[in-house]
Each structure stands twice: as structure tokens, then as C-alpha cells.
Design an enzyme around this catalytic site. Structure first.
Site, mmCIF file in Angstrom:
data_model
loop_
_atom_site.group_PDB
_atom_site.id
_atom_site.type_symbol
_atom_site.label_atom_id
_atom_site.label_comp_id
_atom_site.label_asym_id
_atom_site.label_seq_id
_atom_site.Cartn_x
_atom_site.Cartn_y
_atom_site.Cartn_z
ATOM 1 N N LYS A 169 15.519 -6.562 6.586
ATOM 2 C CA LYS A 169 15.939 -7.676 5.770
ATOM 3 C C LYS A 169 16.763 -8.579 6.710
ATOM 4 O O LYS A 169 16.714 -9.694 6.416
ATOM 5 C CB LYS A 169 16.710 -7.130 4.763
ATOM 6 C CG LYS A 169 15.900 -6.524 3.573
ATOM 7 C CD LYS A 169 16.391 -6.638 2.229
ATOM 8 C CE LYS A 169 15.539 -6.551 1.032
ATOM 9 N NZ LYS A 169 14.939 -5.041 0.879
ATOM 10 N N GLU A 225 19.532 -14.190 -4.593
ATOM 11 C CA GLU A 225 19.424 -13.153 -5.519
ATOM 12 C C GLU A 225 19.347 -12.075 -4.944
ATOM 13 O O GLU A 225 18.987 -11.656 -3.759
ATOM 14 C CB GLU A 225 18.026 -13.622 -6.328
ATOM 15 C CG GLU A 225 16.796 -12.650 -5.471
ATOM 16 C CD GLU A 225 16.255 -13.271 -4.238
ATOM 17 O OE1 GLU A 225 16.927 -14.479 -3.728
ATOM 18 O OE2 GLU A 225 15.799 -12.642 -3.347
ATOM 19 N N SER A 236 10.771 0.701 7.519
ATOM 20 C CA SER A 236 11.473 -0.520 6.977
ATOM 21 C C SER A 236 13.203 -0.403 7.085
ATOM 22 O O SER A 236 13.907 -1.454 7.190
ATOM 23 C CB SER A 236 10.992 -0.981 5.911
ATOM 24 O OG SER A 236 11.295 -0.128 4.691
#
Ligand SMILES: *Cc1c(COP(=O)(O)O)cnc(C)c1O
Length: 385
Positions: free
Chosen positions: A89, A111, A370
Site C-alpha cells: 500500500k 477512506e 502483498s
């Protein structure tokens, strides 16, 4: 202007179906993104932070023990779990915050569902001294109290959204409402390869660093392209970043893995969600269906428009795995390689464990890890005891 009109569409998917006042803001964002994405100074700065702050490149690690255990294709792990803050991310939030700075924003909003994107956003806001507000469903703030504290520790303001079900959808609605109100000094930093144009293209652009690196690394180690690339799919950002540089290499299989209880692509059909067209898990009337994944980051009824397209044209394959297989993969990678993967990433690992034995020892597959699993250890403890 013809080229511009086509931007943001992947076949029938994507686009931007939003009120006129929000569209005006998205048009400015689009213009600025396409201006800066190839700007030399911009990319120099992005590379600097990728290297010095995130710790890129992330290794492409040959999982020798796992390969021996499966017997078949060589398994390589792309170690996005080793990035600062522990997942892919950070790639996207860094890219977008540099754009926000260029656009003169003083304030960033985002968000968050389970809190992972909120924490990543709060992290870069802390580093760049930006005012940061995170919208989070009220229900989610209760379930993820530790992540709320983490964001506050990083200097962010967390707004608990009480409307509706108090989940991710309401948090997204509030963030867009804030953006329309405050766009002259506020940047909305969206967390996955979803939403109205230009977000899916922008998020892909910043996550593509994963496949640019993995391709070079694989070529250096094996002298050829991999047989397959596997990644888990929530909104689809780590998967599209893992696929991006291979899409034109038709001989490389691209495989997205969904939870069987949140299988947007495998069980959904085309529909509209959050201002864009994609494949949505929906009921007969077109209402999004509730999803139940053990991995909070994969709990979303829609999926990015480009994945919807890659599925439709058959360029990428999408498969599902069960919770049991995910838990098994989580434990196997931990035991065999000493790497505790995020529950999200464990979906990709689970499919690799199925696929590798069916391939030959001349084949190789890249599994995108990830994120790291530290955040999930307590949950898995409670599920296994
Ligand atoms: C958020 C998250 C995901 C899911 O999001 P995508 O946009 O589909 O990549 C997957 N893995 C980890 C570790 C995450 O934090």
C-alpha cells in the site's frame, strides 16, 4: 480530445459516473496526474522515497523449501511485505502524496475499511507534514480500535462515520463529500485500483513498480519470463501492480485469487458501484451482496475495472480459495520459509501450492506477498485454538 475521452475505460468497464461538481474535481486530478506521471523531477523524487523510505527494491526471493515441498515449478516470492509499513500500500500512497504536494494541497483525506490504507496514508502525511483526515465506518472503528490508535499516533484525525451500516461504503461516500466541499486545498488519496477515473489508472501506475522490478529480477535469475504471476485480489491494486508489466507478454499466465466468500469476479456480473462500472457481486435487483472474507483487505463486493476487463477478454485468470486453504497456506509459508504472510497474501500462496505441483521443474511462478502477517497473528490464533 478523442484520446482523452477514451481514457479511463477498459472495454465497457471503468469510467466515471459521479455528480457534476465531483466530476469537475476529478477532471483537474486527471489533468495533473497525466502531467506529472512522466515528469522527470517527479519520478526522481518518487524513486528517492521508494529507495530511502520504503526500502525498495523488494527482493524476489527463491522459496527453495516451498518449491521442494510442492515438487514442480520453482516458486519465487515478491517480498512486498518487507516494505516500510509492511505492505504494497505504501507504493500508492507515496505516489499520490507527491502528486498532492505538486497540486498545492495542504490537507489529505482517505477512506479506510480495516485500517490498513488509513495507516499507510497517515504515515506519509506524517512524513510530509500534511494535515490528515481518515474516514472510517463507525462499526469498523470498533472492530479495529488498534488501527485507529495507530493512525492517531501518526497524527491523523479519524472520523467515525455513523451513517448506514457504518462500513467502508459510507466512509467512501463521506470522503467524496468532503472532497467536493474542500477540493481547493484537499487531496483525496484513494486506496485501491477502484473508483471513478482517474483513480484506477493512477493506482496502477504507482503499483506497477512491483512488476517492473520482478520482471528484471526474474530475467536476471532465470534468463526468461516466469510461467505465471499470482496475486490476491481485493479491489485489485497489488494484483494489477504485479501484472502490469506482463500484460503484453501473452505467454505469462496472470492469475488473480479471490476468497470464495467474496468472489467478485468469479461469481459477479457487470454493474455499477461507487461511481464506476465493474464486475460486482450482486443480488437479482443489483444490490451489492455482503462479503465474508477472513482477510479484511479482500472484503469488497466490487473489483477494479481493469481486472473486470482482463477477465472478460480472457487475458487473466481468476480463481477462488477457501478459508481452510488460506489458513493452511498461512501456516505452511511460516513453517517452511520463516515468512508469515498477511491473510490476504495467503490467498495467493494457497493457489501457488495447488498450481506448482501441476507444472514442470522448468516452470517458475512469482507469488506476490502483498503484506506481512503480523497484523493477523492474533486473529489466526483465535481461529485455530
Ligand atoms: C489492502 C490489502 C490487500 C487488498 O487490496 P488490493 O487493492 O486488492 O491489493 C491485499 N493485501 C494486503 C496486505 C493489503 O493490505
Amino acid at each position: 480530445m478523442e484520446a482523452t475521452e477514451k481514457r479511463g475505460f477498459f472495454g465497457e468497464f471503468g469510467g466515471s459516473q459521479v455528480p457534476a461538481d465531483l466530476q469537475k474535481v476529478l477532471d483537474i486530478l486527471e489533468e495533473q496526474f497525466y502531467h506529472f506521471k512522466d515528469d522527470e523531477e517527479f519520478n526522481k523524487e518518487l524513486n528517492y522515497y521508494f529507495t530511502e523510505y520504503v526500502g525498495r527494491k523488494s527482493p524476489l526471493y527463491f522459496a527453495e523449501n516451498l518449491t521442494a515441498k510442492c515438487g514442480g515449478a520453482k516458486i519465487y516470492l515478491k517480498r512486498e511485505d518487507l516494505n516500510h509499513t509492511g505492505s504494497h500500500k505504501i507504493n500508492n500512497v507515496l505516489g499520490q502524496i507527491l502528486l498532492a504536494k505538486r497540486m498545492g494541497a495542504k490537507r489529505v483525506i482517505a477512506e479506510t475499511g480495516a485500517g490498513q490504507h488509513g495507516v499507510a496514508t497517515a504515515t506519509v502525511c506524517a512524513m510530509f507534514g500534511m494535515d490528515c483526515t481518515i474516514y472510517m465506518g463507525a462499526e469498523d472503528t470498533k472492530r479495529q480500535a488498534l488501527n485507529v490508535f495507530r493512525m492517531e499516533l501518526l497524527g491523523a484525525k479519524v472520523v467515525a462515520v455513523e451513517k448506514g451500516q457504518g462500513r467502508l461504503k459510507e466512509a467512501v461516500d463521506e470522503a467524496f463529500a468532503d472532497l467536493v466541499e474542500n477540493y481547493d486545498h484537499t487531496f483525496y488519496l484513494l486506496g485501491s485500483a477502484v473508483g471513478p477515473h482517474p483513480f484506477p489508472s493512477m493506482v496502477k501506475h504507482f503499483q506497477a513498480v512491483i512488476s517492473k522490478e520482478s520482471k528484471e529480477q526474474h530475467l536476471a535469475k532465470e534468463g526468461k519470463l516466469p510461467t505465471a504471476v499470482i496475486a490476491c485480489v481485493g479491489g485489485g491494486s497489488n494484483a494489477i501492480g504485479s501484472f502490469a508489466d506482463y500484460i503484453e507478454d501473452k505467454e505469462v499466465r496472470l492469475i488473480g485469487v479471490e476468497p470464495d466468500k467474496a468472489a467478485s469476479i468469479t461469481e459477479g456480473r457487470p454493474g455499477d458501484l461507487h461511481g464506476f462500472r465493474c464486475i460486482v457481486l450482486q443480488d437479482e435487483e443489483g444490490n451489492p451482496l455482503p462479503t465474508y472474507s477472513i482477510a479484511a483487505g479482500l472484503d469488497y463486493p466490487g473489483v477494479g475495472p481493469e481486472h473486470s476487463y482482463l477477465h472478460t477478454i480472457g487475458r487473466a485468470e481468476y480463481v477462488t480459495v477457501s478459508n481452510e486453504e488460506v489458513l493452511e497456506a498461512f501456516q505452511t509459508l511460516s513453517k517452511v520459509e520463516g515468512i508469515i504472510p498477511a491473510l490476504e497474501s495467503s490467498h495467493a500462496v494457497a493457489h501457488a501450492l495447488r498450481l506448482a505441483p501441476t507444472l514442470s521443474t522448468d516452470d517458475s511462478i512469482i507469488v506476490n506477498i502483498s503484506g506481512r502477517g503480523d497484523k493477523d497473528v492474533e486473529q489466526v490464533f483465535n481461529m485455530l485454538k
